[in-house]
Design a protein around this motif. Structure first.
Motif, PDB file in Angstrom:
ATOM      1  N   ALA A   1      18.601   1.021 -45.901  1.00  0.00           N
ATOM      2  CA  ALA A   1      19.038   1.298 -44.530  1.00  0.00           C
ATOM      3  C   ALA A   1      18.295   2.468 -43.896  1.00  0.00           C
ATOM      4  CB  ALA A   1      20.542   1.585 -44.506  1.00  0.00           C
ATOM      5  N   LEU A   2      17.647   3.287 -44.707  1.00  0.00           N
ATOM      6  CA  LEU A   2      16.978   4.466 -44.164  1.00  0.00           C
ATOM      7  C   LEU A   2      15.799   4.079 -43.280  1.00  0.00           C
ATOM      8  CD1 LEU A   2      16.959   6.866 -47.225  1.00  0.00           C
ATOM      9  CD2 LEU A   2      17.870   7.410 -44.958  1.00  0.00           C
ATOM     10  N   PRO A   3      15.715   4.646 -42.077  1.00  0.00           N
ATOM     11  CA  PRO A   3      14.512   4.450 -41.264  1.00  0.00           C
ATOM     12  C   PRO A   3      13.307   5.088 -41.951  1.00  0.00           C
ATOM     13  CG  PRO A   3      16.339   5.330 -39.956  1.00  0.00           C
ATOM     14  CD  PRO A   3      16.727   5.453 -41.392  1.00  0.00           C
ATOM     15  N   ARG A   4      12.140   4.500 -41.737  1.00  0.00           N
ATOM     16  CA  ARG A   4      10.916   4.968 -42.393  1.00  0.00           C
ATOM     17  C   ARG A   4       9.968   5.540 -41.342  1.00  0.00           C
ATOM     18  NH1 ARG A   4      10.044   0.949 -47.546  1.00  0.00           N
ATOM     19  NH2 ARG A   4      12.251   0.412 -47.813  1.00  0.00           N
ATOM     20  N   VAL A   5       9.872   6.852 -41.321  1.00  0.00           N
ATOM     21  CA  VAL A   5       9.052   7.559 -40.348  1.00  0.00           C
ATOM     22  C   VAL A   5       7.645   7.696 -40.915  1.00  0.00           C
ATOM     23  CG1 VAL A   5       8.816   9.680 -39.017  1.00  0.00           C
ATOM     24  CG2 VAL A   5      11.100   8.796 -39.576  1.00  0.00           C
ATOM     25  N   GLY A   6       6.627   7.430 -40.095  1.00  0.00           N
ATOM     26  CA  GLY A   6       5.269   7.509 -40.619  1.00  0.00           C
ATOM     27  C   GLY A   6       4.228   7.756 -39.556  1.00  0.00           C
ATOM     28  N   ALA A   7       3.000   7.985 -40.009  1.00  0.00           N
ATOM     29  CA  ALA A   7       1.780   8.039 -39.208  1.00  0.00           C
ATOM     30  C   ALA A   7       1.845   9.002 -38.023  1.00  0.00           C
ATOM     31  CB  ALA A   7       1.428   6.634 -38.717  1.00  0.00           C
ATOM     32  N   PRO A   8       2.238  10.270 -38.217  1.00  0.00           N
ATOM     33  CA  PRO A   8       2.276  11.189 -37.077  1.00  0.00           C
ATOM     34  C   PRO A   8       0.882  11.499 -36.546  1.00  0.00           C
ATOM     35  CG  PRO A   8       2.581  12.390 -39.119  1.00  0.00           C
ATOM     36  CD  PRO A   8       2.586  10.933 -39.483  1.00  0.00           C
ATOM     37  N   ALA A   9       0.760  11.576 -35.227  1.00  0.00           N
ATOM     38  CA  ALA A   9      -0.498  11.942 -34.566  1.00  0.00           C
ATOM     39  C   ALA A   9      -0.157  12.864 -33.409  1.00  0.00           C
ATOM     40  CB  ALA A   9      -1.235  10.705 -34.072  1.00  0.00           C
ATOM     41  N   VAL A  10      -0.702  14.072 -33.413  1.00  0.00           N
ATOM     42  CA  VAL A  10      -0.404  15.031 -32.357  1.00  0.00           C
ATOM     43  C   VAL A  10      -1.375  14.831 -31.191  1.00  0.00           C
ATOM     44  CG1 VAL A  10      -1.890  16.858 -33.284  1.00  0.00           C
ATOM     45  CG2 VAL A  10       0.111  17.474 -31.908  1.00  0.00           C
TER      46      VAL A  10
END
Length: 679
Positions: free
Chosen positions: A32-41
């Motif tokens: 159920a956990l959301p999967r946060v990924g690929a940050p780009a500033v």
């Protein structure tokens, strides 16, 4: 052993705040956990784009969408919402007004561009083999897109079309490394195409019979643009037989046409090109030894073409992971040390490595144009990944997608674990105790052996082998980092070579004994599990100790000599064990199959049929041996998985079967008296 950083301590405290009702962490929570990924500033450092994935309703895969969040705080904002889409690789345009990304919307992933001011995303590519890594050109008029092509036909759309897989078509191989991980690649190459946004034919910038970036070991970090935007920098394998080579070199090719120029000529891997803001310097990661994929990565800096390189990390026993420039003079990089992932800074002129943040497991780094804002993911054993920024040496967490799930969960506790091995060496690991553990309580124990062997258990989240699932069942979890593990110095890491079942086995046993001596685990109720090299170690354990009530071997080697001939990355066994036709000593000494007559521990064997790193025949052989020996055993095979079990519906089955197998055996009456360990 290092202690927890203030950052992760505060995150753990937040997640551990007692809610009205808490329950043990289970498979439902993990999925159920959301999967946060690929940050780009963004170039101005004001926004971070990222992807957010969730399990599909039928649990057939992970669906994801594109989001942004302001670096000064505020609620994240969703940018895409196509049903069933899978988004990756967000990239801000040079002016920060648009986002490019790849999205699979019912077919192969393609490149899209979205204006942040509003409106629908526009599809940029229609490549039969799909779009992979992305870069913007400096003028914002085109994208550089990695895709598979047929190198024998030249360039253009026709070659891309010929690279598209044909289901059920015969496969003809003419070279080694014709398959990799879970895909056949006997007649395709990854090339970088220049795709004009205004329309027109794509231009192949990296023609020829080589992959750019190298799919064997490379990734998006092995592509970069020069500071003036006129040149593509990339890594490419240079040796003729790629299956036995870890040698890549850096190349540069003008975007407006012309031949590629080779920049480096080292015997090991040269990759991750990073031009300085002015373009007057080039930094990159480099390995000195040929054939060794886990050699220490040094941070080199030279002139704009890599000339006169200097090793900025010569004085520290660290292997550099991710690298970004924060000014013309300073770089920051990540490296593992003592079971923690740290952030370091180094002066490009004077050298002198300095630790900026200890224990903040920052990864997927992205820097603003001025280098003052660094975006990343941050996580830990007790905290799933979230988007964060580093400003002024401090970490600020921007998203809290995992809080809703984790706030309902009773969390375990963990601490560093140390021991002295059979030969007197100090070895390291972690110990995790169940939620509600009280001093003096002994719980059934589970030893989880990591893969690699050049890997490590560190204070980091995992969506695959998550120790919280085991601790939640009331078990003490031992997480050993035996020799071969990363982050404890290169000599510690090198010590597994030619000794797969030697010192590492002793280390695992010593750390298990340390857990028992500490009083948290019950020596009469132990099971062990592992994957990849950990699966090999479990098979090795079966012939060398009776102290475990049950074992779980996932994707583990059974016959090391056979495994040499049926794997794809041959440089790995050749470095670790040699070439079997020249010297079979290590293969015979350390192969689990030579000790099957001593196997007696109940074993669950699991595998993916699409696994080309450790083929399914190794699992079938393991299971056959167990059955013929009359040892209690089960076989669980996933026809649509490779080396890892990734589809949520399969992960549910995997965890349910594994946890039930262990619970059944730990709940039984004590096993018969065990014979002494016999390494």
């Amino acid at each position: 052993m290092p202690t927890l950083s203030p950052l992760l301590a505060s995150l753990a405290l937040l997640a551990a705040t007692p809610p009205a009702e808490r329950h043990p962490f289970g498979v439902d929570d993990l999925l159920a956990l959301p999967r946060v990924g690929a940050p780009a500033v963004s170039p101005d450092g004001k926004l971070v784009a990222f992807t957010l994935g969730r399990a599909a309703a039928d649990e057939s895969g992970i669906e994801s969408s594109l989001w942004v969040v302001a670096t000064d705080g505020g609620a994240p904002r969703r940018l895409t919402s196509a049903p069933g889409e899978k988004v990756s690789t967000p990239r801000f345009s040079p002016d920060g007004k648009r986002l490019a990304f790849t999205a699979a919307r019912g077919g192969a992933p393609q490149a899209w561009v979205l204006a942040l001011a509003g409106g629908e995303a526009a599809q940029v590519t229609r490549l039969p083999a799909g779009a992979g890594d992305l870069l913007w050109t400096a003028d914002g008029q085109a994208l550089l897109v990695a895709t598979d092509v047929d190198p024998a036909c030249g360039s253009g759309d026709a070659c891309a079309a010929r690279a598209a897989p044909e289901p059920g078509a015969p496969r003809l191989a003419t070279r080694l490394l014709f398959r990799h991980w879970n895909a056949w690649r006997e007649r395709v190459r990854t090339h970088v195409l220049r795709v004009p946004l205004a329309g027109g034919a794509p231009e192949d910038l990296t023609p020829g019979d080589r992959d750019v970036p190298p799919y064997q070991r490379g990734d998006a970090g092995d592509l970069a643009l020069s500071a003036d935007g006129g040149t593509l920098l990339y890594a490419r394998i240079t040796d003729p037989v790629e299956a036995i080579s870890t040698n890549a070199d850096l190349y540069a090719v003008p975007l407006q046409g012309g031949p590629a120029r080779r920049l480096t000529e080292g015997p090991g891997w040269d990759g991750s090109p990073r031009p300085s803001p002015s373009g007057k310097q080039l930094a990159w990661r480099s390995q000195a030894r040929s054939g060794y994929e886990a050699d220490r990565f040094r941070l080199l800096v030279g002139g704009p073409a890599g000339e006169e390189p200097r090793d900025l990390t010569a004085g520290v026993d660290l292997s550099v992971d991710e690298v970004v420039w924060t000014s013309e003079r300073r770089l920051v990089f990540t490296a593992d040390e003592g079971g923690l992932a740290n952030l370091y800074e180094v002066d490009a002129a004077a050298g002198g490595v300095r630790r900026l943040l200890g224990g903040a497991n920052l990864h997927a780094l992205s820097a603003s144009r001025d280098g003052r804002t660094l975006a990343a993911l941050v996580d830990g054993f007790l905290r799933p990944p979230e988007v964060a920024v580093v400003q002024g040496g401090k970490v600020k967490v921007l998203t809290r997608f995992g809080d809703e799930v984790m706030a309902r969960v009773a969390l375990p506790s963990f601490r560093p674990l140390g021991a002295k091995s059979r030969d007197g060496a100090e070895v390291h690991g972690w110990l995790m105790t169940p939620p509600g553990h009280r001093a003096g309580e002994r719980h059934p124990g589970v030893v989880l052996v990591h893969g690699g062997p050049q890997g490590a258990w560190k204070d980091a989240w995992s969506f695959r082998w998550n120790p919280l699932l085991y601790a939640a069942r009331g078990w003490t979890v031992v997480l050993p980092n035996p020799r071969g593990s990363t982050g404890f110095g290169q000599a510690y890491q090198d010590a597994v070579r030619m000794s797969w079942g030697g010192a590492p086995f002793d280390d695992v046993m010593a750390l298990t004994d340390a857990a028992l001596a500490g009083g948290e685990a019950d020596g009469a109720r132990l099971c062990a599990a592992g994957a990849s090299y950990g699966g090999y170690m479990v098979n090795w354990m079966n012939g060398h100790t009776d102290r475990f009530r049950c074992l779980v071997a996932h994707a583990g080697d059974f016959d090391l000599e056979a495994a040499y001939y049926d794997t794809e990355e041959l440089w790995f066994p050749e470095w670790e064990l040699g070439r079997p036709w020249e010297d079979r000593t290590a293969y015979e000494r350390w192969s689990p199959h030579r000790f099957v007559q001593r196997w007696r521990t109940p074993t669950l064997v699991t595998h993916g049929e699409l696994d080309y790193r450790v083929t399914v025949t190794q699992a079938l052989s393991t299971y056959t041996a167990l059955q013929r020996l009359g040892v209690e055993s089960r076989l669980l095979v996933f026809p649509d998985e490779g080396h890892w079990i990734l589809r949520p519906k399969n992960a549910r089955v995997f965890h349910d079967v594994v946890l039930s197998w262990i619970a059944d055996h730990l709940g039984r009456s004590p096993a018969p008296a065990a014979r002494p360990d016999n390494p």
